[in-house]
Structures are given as structure tokens and as C-alpha cells.
Design an enzyme around this catalytic site. Sequence first.
Site, mmCIF file in Angstrom:
data_model
loop_
_atom_site.group_PDB
_atom_site.id
_atom_site.type_symbol
_atom_site.label_atom_id
_atom_site.label_comp_id
_atom_site.label_asym_id
_atom_site.label_seq_id
_atom_site.Cartn_x
_atom_site.Cartn_y
_atom_site.Cartn_z
ATOM 1 N N GLU A 6 -9.693 4.045 6.266
ATOM 2 C CA GLU A 6 -8.913 4.425 7.234
ATOM 3 C C GLU A 6 -9.743 5.484 8.305
ATOM 4 O O GLU A 6 -9.435 5.138 9.488
ATOM 5 C CB GLU A 6 -7.834 5.475 6.815
ATOM 6 N N GLY A 47 3.097 2.560 10.308
ATOM 7 C CA GLY A 47 2.961 1.936 11.709
ATOM 8 C C GLY A 47 2.796 0.299 11.692
ATOM 9 O O GLY A 47 3.406 -0.488 12.100
ATOM 10 N N ALA A 48 1.804 0.240 10.510
ATOM 11 C CA ALA A 48 1.617 -1.322 10.401
ATOM 12 C C ALA A 48 0.995 -1.268 9.093
ATOM 13 O O ALA A 48 0.321 -0.276 8.530
ATOM 14 C CB ALA A 48 1.022 -2.105 11.322
ATOM 15 N N MET A 49 0.630 -2.634 8.684
ATOM 16 C CA MET A 49 0.032 -2.980 7.327
ATOM 17 C C MET A 49 -0.997 -4.281 7.316
ATOM 18 O O MET A 49 -0.500 -5.136 7.522
ATOM 19 C CB MET A 49 0.933 -3.053 6.213
ATOM 20 N N GLU A 50 -2.120 -3.893 7.102
ATOM 21 C CA GLU A 50 -3.351 -4.861 7.238
ATOM 22 C C GLU A 50 -3.173 -5.935 6.027
ATOM 23 O O GLU A 50 -4.559 -6.404 5.828
ATOM 24 C CB GLU A 50 -4.617 -4.197 7.118
ATOM 25 N N HIS A 84 -9.428 -3.768 10.113
ATOM 26 C CA HIS A 84 -9.140 -3.601 8.648
ATOM 27 C C HIS A 84 -9.801 -4.875 7.804
ATOM 28 O O HIS A 84 -10.033 -4.714 6.508
ATOM 29 C CB HIS A 84 -8.077 -3.252 8.014
ATOM 30 N N GLU A 98 0.972 -1.043 -0.069
ATOM 31 C CA GLU A 98 0.158 -0.222 -0.280
ATOM 32 C C GLU A 98 1.008 1.232 -0.044
ATOM 33 O O GLU A 98 1.797 1.411 0.816
ATOM 34 C CB GLU A 98 -0.987 0.050 1.064
ATOM 35 N N HIS A 156 -6.341 -1.825 15.215
ATOM 36 C CA HIS A 156 -6.633 -1.284 13.805
ATOM 37 C C HIS A 156 -6.525 -1.985 12.700
ATOM 38 O O HIS A 156 -7.363 -2.268 11.764
ATOM 39 C CB HIS A 156 -5.814 -0.031 13.788
ATOM 40 N N GLU A 157 -5.321 -2.688 12.737
ATOM 41 C CA GLU A 157 -5.132 -3.819 11.513
ATOM 42 C C GLU A 157 -5.781 -4.827 11.520
ATOM 43 O O GLU A 157 -6.590 -5.245 10.348
ATOM 44 C CB GLU A 157 -3.498 -4.117 11.373
HETATM 45 N N1 SER Z 1 -3.124 1.017 5.758
HETATM 46 C C1 SER Z 1 -2.102 1.069 6.664
HETATM 47 C C2 SER Z 1 -2.897 1.313 7.919
HETATM 48 O O1 SER Z 1 -3.118 2.470 8.087
HETATM 49 C C3 SER Z 1 -1.080 2.062 6.196
HETATM 50 O O2 SER Z 1 -0.219 2.234 7.178
HETATM 51 O O3 SER Z 1 -3.124 0.626 8.927
HETATM 52 ZN ZN ZN Z 2 -5.433 1.699 8.500
#
Ligand code: SER
Ligand code: ZN
Length: 898
Positions: free
Chosen positions: A324, A265-268, A305, A126, A301-302
Site C-alpha cells: 500500500e 475505495g476500490a480493490m485490485e 497494484h 481483502e 492505484h489499483e
Molecule cells: N487493497 C485495496 C486498496 O488499497 C484496499 O482497499 O487498493
Molecule cells: Zn491499495
Amino acid sequence: MRTDTPVTVYRKDYQPYPYDIPHVALAFDLAPEATEVRCVMQVQRKADASADAALVLDGEDLELVSVAVDGQPLAADRYHQSEHSLALYGLPADASVEIVSRCKPAANSTLMGLYVSGGNFFTQCEAEGFRRITWFADRPDVMSRYRVTLRAEPAYPVLLSNGNLVASRQLPDGRNEVEWEDPFPKPCYLFALVAGNLTHRETTVKTASGRDVLLQVYSDPGAETKTEWALDSLVRALRWDETRFGLELDLDRFMVVAVHDFNMGAMENKGLNIFNAAYVLADAETATDANYEGIESVIGHEYFHNWTGNRVTCRDWFQLSLKEGLTVFRDQEFSADMMAQDMDEAAAASARAVKRIDDVVTLRAAQFPEDAGPMAHPIRPDSYQEIGNFYTATVYEKGAEVIRMQHTLLGEAGFRAGMDEYFRRHDGQAVTCDDFVAAMESVYVRQHPGRDLAVFRNWYRQAGTPRVTVKLEHDAATRRVTVTLSQDCQPVGVEKKAPAGFVKAPYHIPFAIGLLDREGRALPLRHEGAERETALLELTTQTQQWHFDGIDALPVPSLLRDFSAPVIVDYDWTDAELALLSAHDSNPFARWEAGQELATRQILSLADARQAGRTLHADPAFIDAWRALLTDPSLDAAYRARALALPSEKTLAERMQAVDPPALAVARDFLRAELGRQLAAEFRQAFDDNQTPGEYSPAPVPAGKRALKNLALSHLMAAGEHEAQRLAEQQYEHAGNMTDSMAALSALINYGQGEFPQQALAAFYDKWQDNALVVDKWFALQAAARYTTVQTARELMKHPAFTLRNPNRARALVFQFCLNNARGMHHPDGTGYAFWAEQVLALDALNPEIAARLARALDNWSRFVPALRTPMQAALQQVRGHEGLSRNVQEIVSKALE
Ligand code: SER
Ligand code: ZN
């Protein structure tokens, strides 16, 4: 040299892709220097597409090896390769397209696409990283089922991709081969692979419908002792989404992998979330309370998603806030629910207010300035040059506020019904923000016959922070209070270039209000057929009036309770009225807000005095208000720590005609020390009363005590009390957790005397030099320290542990200095800005995405005092004039200078 010509992409130009790509088979021969990727796509021309539509694929930094269609090499005149695309012509309506290409993971310092970190392979796709892995239709509305084959030397024993592991074998050449299959169609930005030497921690849980699912957290060998909190958080997130939204995990296996080099931070990625290690690894000795909270919230959060982002994804990147904003809202609610669980009603309300306060502080410090600057954009932007520049506080945090307003307007049950409807309509699709609002509106119109969300949609269309002016009148004869709300939102950012006659439309603003009598008692308000302490006014036009009857005298208004909308409130309270609200408001958020407004007035007037060269004096009434909060036994420690925190320089800057960060820093410091002197006994009491002996727990109650105790310590240290230094030294030497250790060390290096502080700093490094995340803290502490100048920052950059290649390290030192060191950065000699320009350019050669984030530090230069504005402009011009600048940085600096 790069030829990165910026091209503006417009939302209005959206065209569907002419082909479906229902299936993709990817095979990787992994090697750090050159990885070969074979991509076989099943390509079907859409019924309504023209028969001669080319298949246009994206690619970046790839070496093309071969192209074949239906098993036959494609003739050279049937395809055309240009810098960033590959077009195939004359395809049959249904074809198998095979493309073989090579990329260079070890040389990839952008951390987009496939790269090497710590000797292992990772991906980040992403928004547009998949095109660095293979030629593909790199856009979120092309959704495919993936089958992935990974082949690698035995030095990479763990081979992961999305979905389920379907085969695993050793090849005759000694390499390992595995196959993964993801049953869910997904856009390519959700693709992921991980290969390397990793260890993991796992657990199996039963989902609501009784399926067993395997949850795993992967990390470097040795770090498995630090993944317990992340795995527990994942279990909590899974349960919470089932309970609050009725959403169940749809896979048999869900993996989280920690990596030290990561841009975000992280990716889903579907079933294979890849995380910045900072949001996975924690133990009491090395992680702070804030780290624990951050891990829980990012894991949530992830995970969330998986439904809001993956099952229903975005049609195009202009819709980024669709996933988001919604997912930030969900993670905020998750954290609030986790903090409030197992508490009685009053404690739970306070815990929720604390979470809300923290989120609003972030919004005001990061998003309000963005909304008032050259990068201002609606939560659903209309154009961009580089989508990587639009992962902003506006899309995320303001986007979450826009979702929260819908939650407020519909209520919890109504919002849930709207979410159910959203999934009923759109599961498996790539959709737009409008589709989301339409689902919510279908519930709203049932609840509120005759109304709709037409005006509400302006939140998606327009940028800028609306200002709501409040007028209050009282008529003694009729005992009636009349409240008048008026809204205004000036054009910002690109809106300023709109054609003459452009007028912004009003917003639909849910505005929560309470009224207090002069003794601070809540007045009951009759509104829409109910009598409550809080009335929710829906402002949908420029000006509206509401009446409240049965009120004897002009009350004190408590406005925008719980921050019911992302707006700025204009109301001219007297200081005495603010003190009354700060002492009595039954809405804990508004109560906090009143105290913050008092502190803001106080610091701004001190900054004025400083600029005019006058002696600084604190207002005794302000000190009294602070004493009242500090000693109020009805307030828990976590809440008091927020109520007593002085507003940040970033928030205060928004209130200055001409921004002068050093004057603000001096004013804040003065007030911190003055409070420490005048409330020494009370702070000492708070310090003693809020110790947390025994085993460490990151739970909200002990974390709140530490927050208050350490706030007290910083005031006492700032006041220069000898006794305070003894307390700080003792705390530093005996701390059983990183929160206390860092707080003591910070107070010592900023305010301490003698040799202890610098010796402690050196010892801290020696002790933790093998722990990257703690070394980041060590750099960050110094980068933001009061004594740190550009020269000190440059010296720190020479430290053997420093590297610009690792984003966390660059953030710890360079970003921290440029964004959070008011005195060192904003020196009128311009050396801070020259340093910034140098670092932006150095980073740009390595990692444009990170460079562009640093570039934004000077966004609002034109609002600074003239002595700073001029050198800021010069630094921006220097960067803009640099040859070979990435399109990421070009977009930022050219918008800043427009
Ligand atoms: N899609 C990712 C997030 O916000 C991008 O860092 O969790
Ligand atoms: Zn996100």
C-alpha cells in the site's frame, strides 16, 4: 449474539503454512438467498512440515455441506469444525480436498465475501473476506492458480472472474455457465467474481512489447455514458507504468467494475478490479474536479497494484504497507506526472507542488493525529486484533512517505534500479517490508560507499511523528552558517506500554534545506561536492551539524523543502521571516508552508481570544501577506488556491494544548469573513479573472481556476456582501459543471440570506434524486453546514433516500457530521457524542468494518478541553459496554479508553 472475542495477533509469531495449495477449482451455483460453493484444492504438504500437521482452514458464516479427500467422503473423526476454522487430519502428502459449503449473499450486509448490491453479485476478499466464501487457508502467503466456474440464472447475463474466459455455455436447465482461468498464482484475497446485469465500455491497446490487451469498464446499464474518464485513465495508467517503471500488463484482459455498495475505495483483484462507483462514474454535469482527479488516481492505484501487490505480494498482513505505501507513492507520482504533462518547466514545477501540497494536507489532517493517538502504530504494525482496522492513513499515506524518502535518498534513477532489483528478486513471491528495503539498500550502498539503510529501517519499526529542531548560527568573522538538526520522537500508542528503559532509536531523515538572504534571494549552498539552492541533509543520529560558507549575514532558512520527510519542524521564525518566505521562497512547497504557518499562528491566536472572551482582530501584516499572494501575477491559479486556503481544523487541532473545535471553527470563520471584507476588491478581481466558460474540462489549469474563483466566492459570501450573493446565485443557476454548482450551493447555504439557498437545495435534490453519487453530495453538503445541529442531522436521517446500509450514504451524512462538523458534533451538552455512539452501534449490527471507522472519530478525546473530554469519554464507555460488539469496534474503543 455474536461471540466475537478479540484475539491479538503478533508479527513475531509468524509461521509458514505447512501446506502448498498450488491449484484451486471453484464452482459457484449463484443464487441470492443461498449460493453453493464447491472448492477443490490440490493440497501438498511441504517437505519440512511434520507428517501429522493438520490442514487448518478458515471459514466464517458458512454452512458446511460436505468434505471429501481424493474423491471419498471424509470420516467424521478425520475433521473438526469449530467456530471459525475447519481442521482436517491424517491427509496424504499430496491430496485433493473437496469442500462444499453454502453462504447467503443477499443477507450479507458486511460487504465482505460474496454479497448482493443493486441485484448483482460482487465480492470483496481483502483482507479476510475469502473465508466468508469457502473454507480456505485465508492468508496472503498461500498462492494458488484458480479455475472458476460460475453458474447463474439468465437474469445475471454477465459472469466475470479473474484471468481469461475459457468457456461459456448454456445449461439444460436454462442457466448460463462460464469458466475463467487465472494463469498467475495468487493469494485468495485477490479472488473476485461479479455476476449480474451490467453494461460496459472497452478499448484495445498494444502494450510496450506489442501484445493486444482488452481493457473494459463495467457499470449499471445507463451509466455507460459516465465511464469514459475511467477508461481513459486506465489507458494512461498502463502507459505510465510502462514508461516510468518498465512494467507491462501481464494479462490479455483487464476489467474494472463499478458497484454502489462498497466498504473501501476500490480493490485490485487480479484482472478484475472492483470499484466503489464513486471512483468510476463521472461526467461534467455530475462530477466535480476533485472527483475526476480521484478517479484517475484510484484507477492508477489499483492498476499499479498488479505489480506492487499482486505479482509481488505480502507475506502476512503486518506487511500491508509493502504494497500500500508503495502503491500510494506510485499513484501520487502518476497524478503528478499527469498534471505536469504538456507544461513548460515552471508551470510543471508548480503543478507538482500543488499535488505535493494536497498530499501533505491529507497526511497532516489524517495521519499526524493518528500517530499521536491511541491507535498509533508503525507503518508495519507489530500486532492487531482486527486487520480491517489497519487500513489506515499510517499504513497508506505515511507508508508512501517512507517510500518517497527512499526515492529522495536514491534519486529517480537509483530508485528505479532498486525497483528493478526488487522484481528481479521477488517476482511471484509473498515477501516482507524488509525485503523491499534490502533491494533499495543494494543500490544505496553502491551509490554511497560506507553507508547503509540500517537506521532508515526504524521508520518501519517505530510509531509517532518525529520532531526535528533546527538551530541556525552565523559567524560574521568566518562568514560561516552552522545548521544544527536534532531529532526527538516520544513513545506513542502501544509504545507507551513498553518495558521501562524503552528508548526510541533515531530515524534516518532526509532533510532538504535552502537559505535566503534578507531580500529573499536564494543563497548557493555547497554540500557534498555540489553547489545548489537546496541541500539534502541526511540526519541519522540524534544531533548533527552542517556548515555552509561564504554567507555574509544570518540567513532565513527554508526548511523541509518539498516535505522531504514526514516530521514536524521546530524553528522559531519571526512573522516577518515567514512573510519573506511566503513572498520569495523559490521552492513552491516551502513557500506555501510559510504562508500556512502564518495563517496557523493567526487562527490559533484568534481561537485564544475567543476562548478568553476577547474581541477578535486580524493582524494587518497577515492580511498584507494574503493580499500579496492573491495578487502575485507569477503564481498560477491552482497554486494560489492552495496558498490562500486556511489550514484545516484537523491540522490546527494538532497545535492546540487542549483541542477546542468550536473555538477553531469560530476563529477560521472570522478570518475567512475578515479576509473577504478587507480584500473584497482583490477577491472580486480573482473571481472575474478565473471564469472558465465553454466546454468543461477537468484538466489542471481550468480546475485550478475554478478552485481559486470558488475560494474567492466563499470569502466574499462569508463577508456578507450583498453583491456576493448575487454572484453565487448566478453561478448556481448557470453553472455548466458540478464543481461550480456545488461551490455556489455550499457558499449559499452556509452564508446566504433569504429563501434562495434552501429553495436551491430542495431543487438540487429534485433534479438529482436518481443519481446516487450526487445525492451523496447533497447529504454531505448539509451534514457539514454551519447551521447543522444534531437535530438537523437526525432529521436528515429520516429522509427517504437515507440508509445506513450503503457505506457511501453513511459516509456522506453520519461520518461527515461526526468528523467535519465542529460546531454540531462538539457541543458541550454531549448530544453529538451520544449521536455518534448510537450510529456506531447501529452500523456495527450491519457492517463492523464501517462501524469501526466511525468509531475512530473519538480517538483523541483525551486531548480535548475538559468540557468536551468528559462527555466524549462517557460515549466511548457506552459503546464499549454494549453487548455483542464486533471485534472491530471493540479494538478501537478499548484502545481509545486504555
Ligand atoms: N487493497 C485495496 C486498496 O488499497 C484496499 O482497499 O487498493
Ligand atoms: Zn491499495
